[in-house]
Design an enzyme around this catalytic site. Structure first.
Site, short mmCIF file in Angstrom:
data_model
loop_
_atom_site.label_atom_id
_atom_site.label_comp_id
_atom_site.label_asym_id
_atom_site.label_seq_id
_atom_site.Cartn_x
_atom_site.Cartn_y
_atom_site.Cartn_z
N ARG A 1 45.46 34.92 -34.21
CA ARG A 1 45.21 33.51 -33.91
C ARG A 1 44.41 32.90 -35.06
NH1 ARG A 1 48.83 33.46 -30.78
NH2 ARG A 1 48.79 32.96 -28.56
N HIS B 1 54.26 30.48 -37.05
CA HIS B 1 54.02 31.14 -35.74
C HIS B 1 55.31 31.79 -35.21
CE1 HIS B 1 51.17 31.15 -32.08
NE2 HIS B 1 52.01 32.18 -32.01
P1 NDP Z 1 45.70 42.87 -26.03
O1 NDP Z 1 44.88 42.14 -25.02
O2 NDP Z 1 46.58 43.98 -25.57
O3 NDP Z 1 44.76 43.50 -27.17
C1 NDP Z 1 43.66 42.80 -27.68
C2 NDP Z 1 42.85 43.76 -28.53
O4 NDP Z 1 41.75 43.04 -29.09
C3 NDP Z 1 42.26 44.90 -27.71
O5 NDP Z 1 42.26 46.08 -28.45
C4 NDP Z 1 40.82 44.43 -27.48
O6 NDP Z 1 39.88 45.47 -27.30
C5 NDP Z 1 40.55 43.73 -28.78
N1 NDP Z 1 39.44 42.79 -28.64
C6 NDP Z 1 39.32 41.73 -27.82
N2 NDP Z 1 38.12 41.13 -27.97
C7 NDP Z 1 37.46 41.85 -28.90
C8 NDP Z 1 36.16 41.77 -29.47
N3 NDP Z 1 35.30 40.78 -29.10
N4 NDP Z 1 35.79 42.70 -30.37
C9 NDP Z 1 36.65 43.69 -30.74
N5 NDP Z 1 37.89 43.83 -30.23
C10 NDP Z 1 38.29 42.91 -29.32
O7 NDP Z 1 46.53 41.77 -26.80
P2 NDP Z 1 47.93 41.94 -27.57
O8 NDP Z 1 47.82 43.10 -28.47
O9 NDP Z 1 49.05 41.89 -26.60
O10 NDP Z 1 47.96 40.57 -28.39
C11 NDP Z 1 46.95 40.27 -29.34
C12 NDP Z 1 47.07 38.82 -29.77
O11 NDP Z 1 48.22 38.63 -30.57
C13 NDP Z 1 47.27 37.82 -28.63
O12 NDP Z 1 46.06 37.52 -27.97
C14 NDP Z 1 47.83 36.63 -29.37
O13 NDP Z 1 46.75 35.82 -29.81
C15 NDP Z 1 48.53 37.25 -30.58
N6 NDP Z 1 49.99 37.07 -30.56
C16 NDP Z 1 50.58 36.44 -31.62
C17 NDP Z 1 51.95 36.29 -31.67
C18 NDP Z 1 52.59 35.64 -32.84
O14 NDP Z 1 53.82 35.45 -32.86
N7 NDP Z 1 51.86 35.29 -33.89
C19 NDP Z 1 52.83 36.78 -30.59
C20 NDP Z 1 52.10 37.43 -29.52
C21 NDP Z 1 50.73 37.56 -29.53
P3 NDP Z 1 39.99 46.46 -26.03
O15 NDP Z 1 41.18 47.35 -26.33
O16 NDP Z 1 38.71 47.19 -26.06
O17 NDP Z 1 40.21 45.59 -24.83
#
Ligand code: NDP
Length: 311
Positions: A226, A274
């Site tokens: 993002r 995107h």
């Molecule tokens: P998930 O919720 O499965 O994974 C998020 C990861 O981020 C987890 O490992 C989580 O940690 C970590 N995280 C969250 N907050 C923190 C923090 N404060 N500090 C450290 N680590 C953190 O999401 P997805 O993998 O499914 O998707 C990730 C992002 O990708 C989406 O939120 C979206 O914004 C983006 N996206 C972009 C697309 C595009 O086309 N550009 C398409 C789809 C998604 P933990 O494992 O400990 O919970």
């Protein structure tokens, strides 16, 4: 008993999704009514895109759950009218596979220095040969559905991969770190950084000036996560000084990226609109039907959003 399922997304998406959803809801053995309009007092499940017109969920007294078509749910978590469970989109066959291909492709482009050969107007024969993967440390910020799959795919190509997440993790072939100290360690000396964190108050400006300075000189940034994850001004400064050699950015604080934004014209920034990955109707319909089936059978829904954590 017939389930009443409302599809709430942009009108054109109904055309793409109706047939795959009916196919998978039938295959899951569900008795249902599926429509993009139905009386609010009958709706039990909503298949939802956060950019649909629907934002007031108080009008659905029988609502049991919302199934998001999107993985990113920053547009949902702060909606106080939405009090039922919300499931995010996690679809390994479609969304995750697409992201793995996009991230791997852009990482290899930078790793191999492909640009120097694709556009070589002077027919220069004196290009530096690329390193091999084992000599190029890669860091993936976010080890969720998408980040973990990308990290493992890059590790399988031979890159030494460090991943960083909120909670501590273990994964074969990766160095997994967490917490603030873990972030500094993960970034120190990294030559390629991939951002796959969600957009939450805690993740804003994860890559700021101080953290960009921790990377190896001439590092590459790949952001399909993002826009707010990166401090844009700090990135432009780091590109100007050569601390960052190139940034490939798929997501932005304002989308579409305004025509006069400096990223468009910057020679060392690649802007993609995107498109890193997106939800594919055929595979996503299977995920949604399976999750509704679980709820009907009294099993917990998969991929629930944690409202307090914001993702
Ligand atoms: P998930 O919720 O499965 O994974 C998020 C990861 O981020 C987890 O490992 C989580 O940690 C970590 N995280 C969250 N907050 C923190 C923090 N404060 N500090 C450290 N680590 C953190 O999401 P997805 O993998 O499914 O998707 C990730 C992002 O990708 C989406 O939120 C979206 O914004 C983006 N996206 C972009 C697309 C595009 O086309 N550009 C398409 C789809 C998604 P933990 O494992 O400990 O919970």
């Amino acid at each position: 008993m017939t389930l009443n399922i409302l599809f709430s997304a942009k009108a054109e998406r109904w055309t793409d999704y109706e047939a795959p959803l009916r196919k998978e809801l039938d295959a899951a053995g569900l008795d249902y009514t599926l429509a993009c309009e139905m009386p609010a007092d009958q709706v039990e499940y909503i298949i939802y895109a956060p950019n649909s017109d629907l934002s007031d969920f108080t009008i659905f007294p029988k609502l049991k759950a919302v199934l998001s078509l999107w993985a990113g749910v920053e547009g949902i978590v702060s909606n106080d009218t939405l009090t039922v469970p919300v499931a995010r989109m996690v679809d390994q066959e479609g969304l995750t596979q697409g992201m793995v291909e996009w991230v791997t492709g852009h990482a290899l482009r930078h790793h191999l220095g492909m640009d120097a050969h694709i556009v070589n107007p002077d027919r220069d024969w004196n290009c530096t040969p690329p390193k091999i993967a084992q000599d190029r440390p890669v860091t993936v910020l976010g080890l969720g559905a998408l980040g973990m799959a990308c990290a493992q795919s890059l590790a399988a190509l031979g890159f030494p991969v460090t991943g960083w997440s909120r909670s501590a993790k273990e994964a074969g072939g990766l160095t997994c770190l967490s917490g603030k100290a873990g972030l500094e360690q993960a970034l120190s000396g990294a030559e390629i950084v991939v951002l796959l964190l969600p957009n939450t108050p805690e993740t804003e400006n994860t890559l700021n000036a101080a953290r960009l300075a921790l990377l190896a000189k001439g590092a590459f940034i790949i952001n399909p996560g993002r826009g707010p994850l990166i401090d844009d001004d700090a990135l432009l400064d780091a590109l100007g000084s050569g601390q960052i050699a190139h940034a490939t950015l798929d997501v932005f604080r304002v989308e579409p990226l305004p025509q006069d934004h400096p990223f468009w014209a910057h020679p060392n920034v690649t802007v993609t609109p995107h498109i890193a990955s997106f939800t594919r109707p055929d595979t996503a319909a299977r995920v949604i039907a399976a999750n509704i089936r679980r709820d009907v059978d009294g099993e917990p829904l998969l991929h629930l959003v944690d409202r307090r954590a914001g993702y």
